[in-house]
Design a protein around this motif. Structure first.
Motif, mmCIF file in Angstrom:
data_model
loop_
_atom_site.group_PDB
_atom_site.id
_atom_site.type_symbol
_atom_site.label_atom_id
_atom_site.label_comp_id
_atom_site.label_asym_id
_atom_site.label_seq_id
_atom_site.Cartn_x
_atom_site.Cartn_y
_atom_site.Cartn_z
ATOM 1 N N ARG A 170 -43.236 -36.591 -2.951
ATOM 2 C CA ARG A 170 -42.207 -37.574 -3.263
ATOM 3 C C ARG A 170 -41.667 -37.373 -4.672
ATOM 4 N NH1 ARG A 170 -38.816 -39.616 -3.775
ATOM 5 N NH2 ARG A 170 -39.143 -41.688 -4.543
ATOM 6 N N ILE A 171 -41.066 -36.196 -4.885
ATOM 7 C CA ILE A 171 -40.408 -35.895 -6.156
ATOM 8 C C ILE A 171 -39.218 -34.997 -5.830
ATOM 9 C CG2 ILE A 171 -41.912 -33.928 -6.630
ATOM 10 C CD1 ILE A 171 -41.702 -34.771 -9.628
ATOM 11 N N ALA A 172 -38.147 -35.144 -6.566
ATOM 12 C CA ALA A 172 -36.922 -34.392 -6.277
ATOM 13 C C ALA A 172 -37.134 -32.900 -6.545
ATOM 14 C CB ALA A 172 -35.777 -34.919 -7.128
ATOM 15 N N PRO A 173 -36.577 -32.032 -5.710
ATOM 16 C CA PRO A 173 -36.769 -30.590 -5.876
ATOM 17 C C PRO A 173 -36.265 -30.043 -7.213
ATOM 18 C CG PRO A 173 -35.833 -31.049 -3.725
ATOM 19 C CD PRO A 173 -35.853 -32.340 -4.475
ATOM 20 N N ARG A 174 -35.190 -30.622 -7.750
ATOM 21 C CA ARG A 174 -34.660 -30.088 -9.011
ATOM 22 C C ARG A 174 -35.594 -30.364 -10.175
ATOM 23 N NH1 ARG A 174 -29.036 -33.114 -9.930
ATOM 24 N NH2 ARG A 174 -29.140 -31.969 -11.865
ATOM 25 N N LYS A 175 -36.403 -31.434 -10.095
ATOM 26 C CA LYS A 175 -37.395 -31.708 -11.135
ATOM 27 C C LYS A 175 -38.560 -30.732 -11.048
ATOM 28 C CE LYS A 175 -36.382 -36.630 -11.428
ATOM 29 N NZ LYS A 175 -36.909 -37.990 -11.297
ATOM 30 N N VAL A 176 -38.928 -30.357 -9.820
ATOM 31 C CA VAL A 176 -40.034 -29.416 -9.610
ATOM 32 C C VAL A 176 -39.619 -28.011 -10.036
ATOM 33 C CG1 VAL A 176 -41.569 -28.411 -7.881
ATOM 34 C CG2 VAL A 176 -40.938 -30.817 -7.734
ATOM 35 N N GLN A 177 -38.364 -27.631 -9.758
ATOM 36 C CA GLN A 177 -37.880 -26.274 -10.043
ATOM 37 C C GLN A 177 -37.975 -25.946 -11.526
ATOM 38 O OE1 GLN A 177 -36.789 -24.065 -7.554
ATOM 39 N NE2 GLN A 177 -37.063 -22.672 -9.264
ATOM 40 N N VAL B 123 -40.226 -26.895 -13.682
ATOM 41 C CA VAL B 123 -41.605 -26.571 -14.038
ATOM 42 C C VAL B 123 -42.042 -25.252 -13.391
ATOM 43 C CG1 VAL B 123 -43.970 -27.411 -14.022
ATOM 44 C CG2 VAL B 123 -42.096 -29.016 -14.305
ATOM 45 N N LEU B 124 -41.597 -24.995 -12.155
ATOM 46 C CA LEU B 124 -41.967 -23.746 -11.486
ATOM 47 C C LEU B 124 -41.433 -22.529 -12.238
ATOM 48 C CD1 LEU B 124 -41.552 -24.531 -7.684
ATOM 49 C CD2 LEU B 124 -43.657 -24.282 -8.983
ATOM 50 N N ASP B 125 -40.261 -22.669 -12.861
ATOM 51 C CA ASP B 125 -39.699 -21.562 -13.633
ATOM 52 C C ASP B 125 -40.569 -21.229 -14.845
ATOM 53 O OD1 ASP B 125 -37.595 -21.343 -11.887
ATOM 54 O OD2 ASP B 125 -36.222 -22.535 -13.094
ATOM 55 N N LEU B 126 -41.330 -22.227 -15.339
ATOM 56 C CA LEU B 126 -42.197 -21.988 -16.490
ATOM 57 C C LEU B 126 -43.431 -21.159 -16.136
ATOM 58 C CD1 LEU B 126 -42.254 -25.547 -18.117
ATOM 59 C CD2 LEU B 126 -40.989 -23.559 -18.918
ATOM 60 N N ILE B 127 -43.942 -21.301 -14.900
ATOM 61 C CA ILE B 127 -45.216 -20.656 -14.556
ATOM 62 C C ILE B 127 -45.056 -19.387 -13.721
ATOM 63 C CG2 ILE B 127 -46.472 -22.828 -14.683
ATOM 64 C CD1 ILE B 127 -46.601 -22.770 -11.597
ATOM 65 N N ARG B 128 -43.847 -19.065 -13.295
ATOM 66 C CA ARG B 128 -43.643 -17.883 -12.447
ATOM 67 C C ARG B 128 -44.039 -16.602 -13.190
ATOM 68 N NH1 ARG B 128 -38.841 -19.050 -10.962
ATOM 69 N NH2 ARG B 128 -39.451 -20.064 -9.025
ATOM 70 N N ASN B 129 -44.800 -15.714 -12.512
ATOM 71 C CA ASN B 129 -45.279 -14.414 -13.023
ATOM 72 C C ASN B 129 -46.256 -14.539 -14.199
ATOM 73 O OD1 ASN B 129 -43.771 -12.896 -11.140
ATOM 74 N ND2 ASN B 129 -41.965 -13.115 -12.425
ATOM 75 N N LYS B 130 -46.896 -15.687 -14.352
ATOM 76 C CA LYS B 130 -47.888 -15.881 -15.413
ATOM 77 C C LYS B 130 -49.290 -15.769 -14.816
ATOM 78 C CE LYS B 130 -45.261 -17.573 -18.961
ATOM 79 N NZ LYS B 130 -43.945 -17.330 -18.509
ATOM 80 N N PRO B 131 -50.282 -15.343 -15.606
ATOM 81 C CA PRO B 131 -51.677 -15.400 -15.138
ATOM 82 C C PRO B 131 -52.069 -16.849 -14.860
ATOM 83 C CG PRO B 131 -51.487 -14.104 -17.157
ATOM 84 C CD PRO B 131 -50.156 -14.747 -16.929
ATOM 85 N N HIS C 146 -50.138 -29.099 -20.341
ATOM 86 C CA HIS C 146 -49.551 -29.554 -21.600
ATOM 87 C C HIS C 146 -48.039 -29.769 -21.544
ATOM 88 C CE1 HIS C 146 -53.384 -29.098 -23.551
ATOM 89 N NE2 HIS C 146 -53.472 -27.860 -23.114
ATOM 90 N N THR C 147 -47.456 -29.728 -20.359
ATOM 91 C CA THR C 147 -46.023 -29.983 -20.224
ATOM 92 C C THR C 147 -45.818 -31.435 -19.771
ATOM 93 O OG1 THR C 147 -45.658 -27.684 -19.599
ATOM 94 C CG2 THR C 147 -43.902 -29.235 -19.098
ATOM 95 N N PRO C 148 -45.033 -32.220 -20.495
ATOM 96 C CA PRO C 148 -44.866 -33.637 -20.147
ATOM 97 C C PRO C 148 -43.792 -33.858 -19.081
ATOM 98 C CG PRO C 148 -43.737 -33.186 -22.190
ATOM 99 C CD PRO C 148 -44.393 -31.899 -21.775
ATOM 100 N N LYS C 149 -44.008 -33.354 -17.895
ATOM 101 C CA LYS C 149 -43.072 -33.543 -16.782
ATOM 102 C C LYS C 149 -43.815 -34.180 -15.618
ATOM 103 C CE LYS C 149 -39.211 -31.375 -18.045
ATOM 104 N NZ LYS C 149 -37.934 -32.054 -18.046
ATOM 105 N N GLU D 221 -50.276 -28.866 -10.639
ATOM 106 C CA GLU D 221 -51.602 -28.458 -11.129
ATOM 107 C C GLU D 221 -52.620 -28.522 -9.984
ATOM 108 O OE1 GLU D 221 -54.849 -29.858 -14.500
ATOM 109 O OE2 GLU D 221 -52.819 -30.667 -14.547
ATOM 110 N N LYS D 222 -52.556 -29.570 -9.202
ATOM 111 C CA LYS D 222 -53.447 -29.719 -8.052
ATOM 112 C C LYS D 222 -53.198 -28.610 -7.021
ATOM 113 C CE LYS D 222 -54.982 -33.461 -5.031
ATOM 114 N NZ LYS D 222 -54.752 -34.842 -4.624
ATOM 115 N N LEU D 223 -51.926 -28.281 -6.809
ATOM 116 C CA LEU D 223 -51.566 -27.228 -5.856
ATOM 117 C C LEU D 223 -52.029 -25.862 -6.341
ATOM 118 C CD1 LEU D 223 -50.042 -26.638 -3.220
ATOM 119 C CD2 LEU D 223 -48.002 -26.295 -4.589
#
Length: 111
Positions: free
Chosen positions: A11-18, A20-28, A38-41, A48-50
């Motif tokens: 129950r969160i809008a996809p544009r809000k999730v996108q 944060v996902l751009d921050l973690i893509r291709n990272k260890p 540490h990101t306030p979103k 994090e749970k996923l």
């Protein structure tokens, strides 16, 4: 070989999730976990749970080493929209769209 984890009907809008996902893509995974912690979103808590679920899938189902994992693929798709009404002046009503998301995270091992 890759390990995946899905979160459906979040129950969160996809544009809000996108964002944060751009921050973690291709990272260890350890760096991605630190970024989410540490990101306030609002999207960071379910992501994090996923991510923890995807790491557990990689270790238990695919016998991958946690130290070599990275976020190979992560994306969000819009889920069904809950349509609600908000009362307004003079007996009118405006529509409120409560958006949902389907989130996918895939982890791979570095060579």
């Amino acid at each position: 070989m890759e390990a995946r984890a899905y979160l459906k009907y979040a129950r969160i809008a996809p544009r809000k999730v996108q964002i944060v996902l751009d921050l973690i893509r291709n990272k260890p995974v350890d760096q991605a976990m630190a970024i989410l912690k540490h990101t306030p979103k609002a999207a960071c808590e379910p992501l994090e749970k996923l991510l923890k679920s995807a790491i557990a899938n990689a270790e238990n189902n695919h016998n991958m080493d946690k130290n070599n994992l990275y976020v190979a693929e992560c994306f969000v798709a819009p889920g069904p929209v809950l349509k609600r009404m908000r009362p307004r002046a003079q007996g009118r009503a405006f529509r409120v769209l409560k958006r949902t998301s389907h989130i996918t995270i895939a982890l791979k091992e570095r060579d």
